[in-house]
Design an enzyme around this catalytic site. Structure first.
Site, mmCIF file in Angstrom:
data_model
loop_
_atom_site.group_PDB
_atom_site.id
_atom_site.type_symbol
_atom_site.label_atom_id
_atom_site.label_comp_id
_atom_site.label_asym_id
_atom_site.label_seq_id
_atom_site.Cartn_x
_atom_site.Cartn_y
_atom_site.Cartn_z
ATOM 1 N N GLY A 12 -99.764 -32.622 17.763
ATOM 2 C CA GLY A 12 -101.179 -32.990 17.911
ATOM 3 C C GLY A 12 -102.056 -31.750 17.987
ATOM 4 O O GLY A 12 -101.661 -30.754 18.582
ATOM 5 N N GLY A 77 -93.363 -33.871 10.940
ATOM 6 C CA GLY A 77 -92.866 -32.732 10.166
ATOM 7 C C GLY A 77 -91.588 -32.158 10.726
ATOM 8 O O GLY A 77 -91.242 -31.018 10.426
ATOM 9 N N ARG A 81 -85.491 -34.435 11.288
ATOM 10 C CA ARG A 81 -85.578 -35.882 10.997
ATOM 11 C C ARG A 81 -86.723 -36.097 10.017
ATOM 12 O O ARG A 81 -87.673 -36.829 10.281
ATOM 13 C CB ARG A 81 -85.841 -36.736 12.242
ATOM 14 C CG ARG A 81 -85.513 -36.114 13.567
ATOM 15 C CD ARG A 81 -85.354 -37.146 14.609
ATOM 16 N NE ARG A 81 -86.635 -37.475 15.241
ATOM 17 C CZ ARG A 81 -86.771 -38.481 16.071
ATOM 18 N NH1 ARG A 81 -85.770 -39.294 16.293
ATOM 19 N NH2 ARG A 81 -87.921 -38.724 16.655
ATOM 20 N N GLY A 116 -96.721 -27.740 20.696
ATOM 21 C CA GLY A 116 -96.401 -28.290 22.017
ATOM 22 C C GLY A 116 -94.893 -28.316 22.249
ATOM 23 O O GLY A 116 -94.132 -27.677 21.515
ATOM 24 N N ASP A 117 -94.449 -29.078 23.250
ATOM 25 C CA ASP A 117 -93.026 -29.064 23.612
ATOM 26 C C ASP A 117 -92.131 -29.472 22.441
ATOM 27 O O ASP A 117 -91.114 -28.822 22.176
ATOM 28 C CB ASP A 117 -92.753 -29.910 24.855
ATOM 29 C CG ASP A 117 -93.247 -31.331 24.702
ATOM 30 O OD1 ASP A 117 -93.972 -31.610 23.729
ATOM 31 O OD2 ASP A 117 -92.915 -32.171 25.559
ATOM 32 N N THR A 140 -101.439 -27.544 23.981
ATOM 33 C CA THR A 140 -101.642 -28.974 24.194
ATOM 34 C C THR A 140 -102.850 -29.178 25.086
ATOM 35 O O THR A 140 -103.061 -28.407 26.029
ATOM 36 C CB THR A 140 -100.432 -29.682 24.845
ATOM 37 O OG1 THR A 140 -100.830 -31.014 25.216
ATOM 38 C CG2 THR A 140 -99.918 -28.996 26.094
ATOM 39 N N ASP A 142 -102.954 -31.478 27.073
ATOM 40 C CA ASP A 142 -102.423 -32.113 28.291
ATOM 41 C C ASP A 142 -102.141 -31.111 29.417
ATOM 42 O O ASP A 142 -101.990 -31.508 30.562
ATOM 43 C CB ASP A 142 -101.122 -32.860 27.970
ATOM 44 C CG ASP A 142 -101.304 -33.874 26.856
ATOM 45 O OD1 ASP A 142 -102.432 -34.336 26.658
ATOM 46 O OD2 ASP A 142 -100.300 -34.201 26.186
ATOM 47 N N ASP A 144 -99.485 -29.655 30.149
ATOM 48 C CA ASP A 144 -98.283 -30.094 30.861
ATOM 49 C C ASP A 144 -97.021 -29.335 30.465
ATOM 50 O O ASP A 144 -95.911 -29.793 30.730
ATOM 51 C CB ASP A 144 -98.062 -31.600 30.612
ATOM 52 C CG ASP A 144 -97.794 -31.912 29.142
ATOM 53 O OD1 ASP A 144 -98.006 -31.023 28.289
ATOM 54 O OD2 ASP A 144 -97.378 -33.044 28.845
ATOM 55 N N ARG A 177 -121.984 -51.900 37.958
ATOM 56 C CA ARG A 177 -120.658 -52.266 37.441
ATOM 57 C C ARG A 177 -119.600 -51.259 37.869
ATOM 58 O O ARG A 177 -119.927 -50.138 38.249
ATOM 59 C CB ARG A 177 -120.669 -52.240 35.914
ATOM 60 C CG ARG A 177 -121.290 -53.434 35.275
ATOM 61 C CD ARG A 177 -121.367 -53.193 33.782
ATOM 62 N NE ARG A 177 -121.833 -54.393 33.113
ATOM 63 C CZ ARG A 177 -122.384 -54.403 31.905
ATOM 64 N NH1 ARG A 177 -122.554 -53.264 31.242
ATOM 65 N NH2 ARG A 177 -122.764 -55.518 31.354
ATOM 66 N N MET A 184 -106.607 -39.013 28.202
ATOM 67 C CA MET A 184 -105.275 -38.640 27.703
ATOM 68 C C MET A 184 -104.511 -37.803 28.727
ATOM 69 O O MET A 184 -105.000 -37.573 29.834
ATOM 70 C CB MET A 184 -105.406 -37.887 26.394
ATOM 71 C CG MET A 184 -105.663 -38.765 25.202
ATOM 72 S SD MET A 184 -105.671 -37.780 23.675
ATOM 73 C CE MET A 184 -105.540 -39.075 22.457
ATOM 74 N N GLY A 185 -103.350 -37.318 28.327
ATOM 75 C CA GLY A 185 -102.579 -36.454 29.222
ATOM 76 C C GLY A 185 -101.098 -36.776 29.261
ATOM 77 O O GLY A 185 -100.351 -36.156 30.005
ATOM 78 N N ARG A 186 -100.695 -37.821 28.516
ATOM 79 C CA ARG A 186 -99.303 -38.290 28.535
ATOM 80 C C ARG A 186 -98.833 -38.518 29.975
ATOM 81 O O ARG A 186 -99.508 -39.197 30.724
ATOM 82 C CB ARG A 186 -98.402 -37.327 27.774
ATOM 83 C CG ARG A 186 -98.648 -37.405 26.283
ATOM 84 C CD ARG A 186 -97.434 -37.137 25.495
ATOM 85 N NE ARG A 186 -96.989 -35.767 25.694
ATOM 86 C CZ ARG A 186 -95.980 -35.234 25.059
ATOM 87 N NH1 ARG A 186 -95.316 -35.951 24.184
ATOM 88 N NH2 ARG A 186 -95.623 -33.992 25.269
ATOM 89 N N LEU A 288 -111.278 -38.443 20.977
ATOM 90 C CA LEU A 288 -112.491 -37.631 21.183
ATOM 91 C C LEU A 288 -112.139 -36.381 21.973
ATOM 92 O O LEU A 288 -112.721 -35.321 21.786
ATOM 93 C CB LEU A 288 -113.502 -38.426 22.022
ATOM 94 C CG LEU A 288 -114.424 -39.399 21.326
ATOM 95 C CD1 LEU A 288 -115.269 -40.117 22.359
ATOM 96 C CD2 LEU A 288 -115.311 -38.650 20.342
HETATM 97 O O1 F6P Z 1 -100.209 -34.502 23.572
HETATM 98 C C1 F6P Z 1 -101.538 -34.601 23.192
HETATM 99 C C2 F6P Z 1 -101.957 -36.035 23.075
HETATM 100 O O2 F6P Z 1 -103.323 -36.064 22.711
HETATM 101 C C3 F6P Z 1 -101.697 -36.888 24.307
HETATM 102 O O3 F6P Z 1 -102.639 -36.680 25.318
HETATM 103 C C4 F6P Z 1 -101.707 -38.262 23.698
HETATM 104 O O4 F6P Z 1 -100.931 -39.179 24.449
HETATM 105 C C5 F6P Z 1 -101.059 -38.044 22.355
HETATM 106 O O5 F6P Z 1 -101.227 -36.681 22.049
HETATM 107 C C6 F6P Z 1 -101.639 -38.888 21.258
HETATM 108 O O6 F6P Z 1 -100.898 -38.627 20.115
HETATM 109 P P1 F6P Z 1 -101.315 -39.161 18.672
HETATM 110 O O7 F6P Z 1 -102.288 -38.190 18.101
HETATM 111 O O8 F6P Z 1 -100.034 -39.183 17.939
HETATM 112 O O9 F6P Z 1 -101.940 -40.510 18.842
#
Ligand code: F6P
Length: 390
Positions: A12, A77, A81, A116-117, A140, A142, A144, A177, A184-186, A288
């Protein structure tokens, strides 16, 4: 002696990728090295027309402030696999030998892989199979990744999410409300925690602290009693209730190792509405958070990482991960950058700060909200409030 290096971006995207590419290219050229760009992760070495390009001075001009990546990226990529058509069907196939052969044909001395990882793991496996040398630059939004204190892209994602939360505040207040915002952030709560505290959220739900929805509702009822009739709840996409599980929109696939998280905000909003009777809306900020120009701290970090990468290439023959350690940038073993998720620790200063400010994480005793407004000590003369309650 180094003659030619290559750069690729995998997984990503994150704001700041172009700044790293620019820094690697300029600092490498100043050492007399030629720089190639491999497009779309490793796909550029396989079946992509014009998959390998020259990153000369002109190609990296004026790109450091741009989001995305001039090299393109992909989540499909993985050369171990790789999707190959067999009998009318795409089949995951190990094409790593072809990747290494192409790299050798191109006489690439070092690969700078920004990823990333997942990407770091893939490049490390390629190194074991014969890739000449690898310098991985962690990336990333995230934040993380283990092995590094910080990743570029995170500050930009937090800034985008905080700005969105600011905007939601005004409409939440106007309609009295509850707004539930999914970020995001996994499986780590960094984006939720930082954007939540910066945006003045009333509750922040993160994967590291399984939540009890009743605790969140208590906080909302308490605010109602204080005549604060709206609330902002920030939910990390990987958050989960006590004894429950994270919510996925889609499972892992043939070519995708991880499932797609998403949907927790909708669930939290529904439960809050059912339990409190409050009108509730949910919003998912989604991609976003990955888009747009990097904020200045991400630009500077990305430029530092890119220049450090070429310094490390020049200074030794080692492969490794370019990591932020305190205020320094160091080359650490590749294995340090993979294998686990760097989550928010319970003693995180930002987490403690949020708790001190009265933010609910869904795990505190309900009485803690009442204790937040002690009556003024009787002996002191009352002062007029700077801002009377609205
Ligand atoms: O790891 C970055 C990230 O944006 C995460 O926060 C999110 O869960 C994931 O990638 C979304 O991935 P994709 O672009 O495959 O929907």
């Amino acid at each position: 002696m180094i003659r030619r290096i290559a750069v690729n971006t995998g997984g990503g995207d994150a704001p700041g990728l172009n700044a790293v590419i620019r820094a690697v290219a300029i600092s490498a050229m100043s050492r007399g090295w030629e720089v190639l760009g491999i497009r779309y992760g490793y796909r550029g070495l396989l079946d992509e027309p014009d998959g390998v390009v020259s990153l000369d001075r002109n190609s990296v001009r004026g790109i450091h402030h741009l989001g995305g990546t001039i090299l393109g990226s992909t989540n499909r990529g993985d050369p171990f696999r790789y999707p190959v058509m067999k009998d009318g069907e795409l089949v995951p196939t190990d094409v790593s030998a072809r990747v290494i052969q192409r790299m050798n044909q191109l006489a690439i001395d070092v690969l700078v892989a920004i990823g990333g990882d997942g990407s770091i793991q893939i490049s490390s496996k390629l190194l074991e199979r014969g890739l000449p040398r690898l310098i991985a630059v962690p990336k990333t939004i995230d934040n993380d990744l283990p092995g590094t204190d910080q990743t570029f892209g995170f500050d930009t994602a937090v800034a985008t999410a905080s700005e969105a939360i600011d905007k939601l505040h005004t409409t939440a207040q106007a309609h009295e409300r509850v707004m539930v915002v999914e970020v995001m952030g996994r499986h780590a709560g960094w984006i939720a925690l930082h954007s939540g505290i910066a945006g003045g959220a009333d509750a922040i739900l993160i994967p590291e602290i399984p939540y009890d929805i009743e605790r969140v509702c208590e906080k909302i009822r308490w605010r109602e009693a204080m005549k604060r009739r709206f609330a902002i709840v920030v939910v990390a996409e990987g958050a989960m209730p006590v004894g429950g599980e994270a919510v996925f929109k889609a499972g892992a696939g043939k070519f995708k190792e991880h499932g797609q998280l998403g949907g927790i905000a909708e669930r939290v909003a529904r439960e809050i509405s059912e339990r409190t009777g409050k009108e509730t809306r949910s919003i998912v900020l989604g991609h976003l958070q990955r888009g747009g120009s990097p904020v200045t701290t991400d630009r500077v970090l990305a430029l530092r990482l890119g220049c450090a990468a070429t310094r490390f290439i020049a200074e030794s023959n080692a492969s490794g991960l370019v990591a932020v350690r305190g205020s320094r940038i160091e080359l650490v073993p590749l294995a340090d950058g993979t294998g686990r998720t760097r989550t928010v620790p319970p003693d995180s200063d930002v987490l403690i700060t949020a708790r001190q400010l009265g933010v609910c994480f869904g795990d505190e005793e309900p009485e803690s909200f009442d204790s937040m407004v002690p009556p003024p000590p009787p002996s002191l003369p009352p002062y007029r409030s700077l801002k009377p309650p609205s």
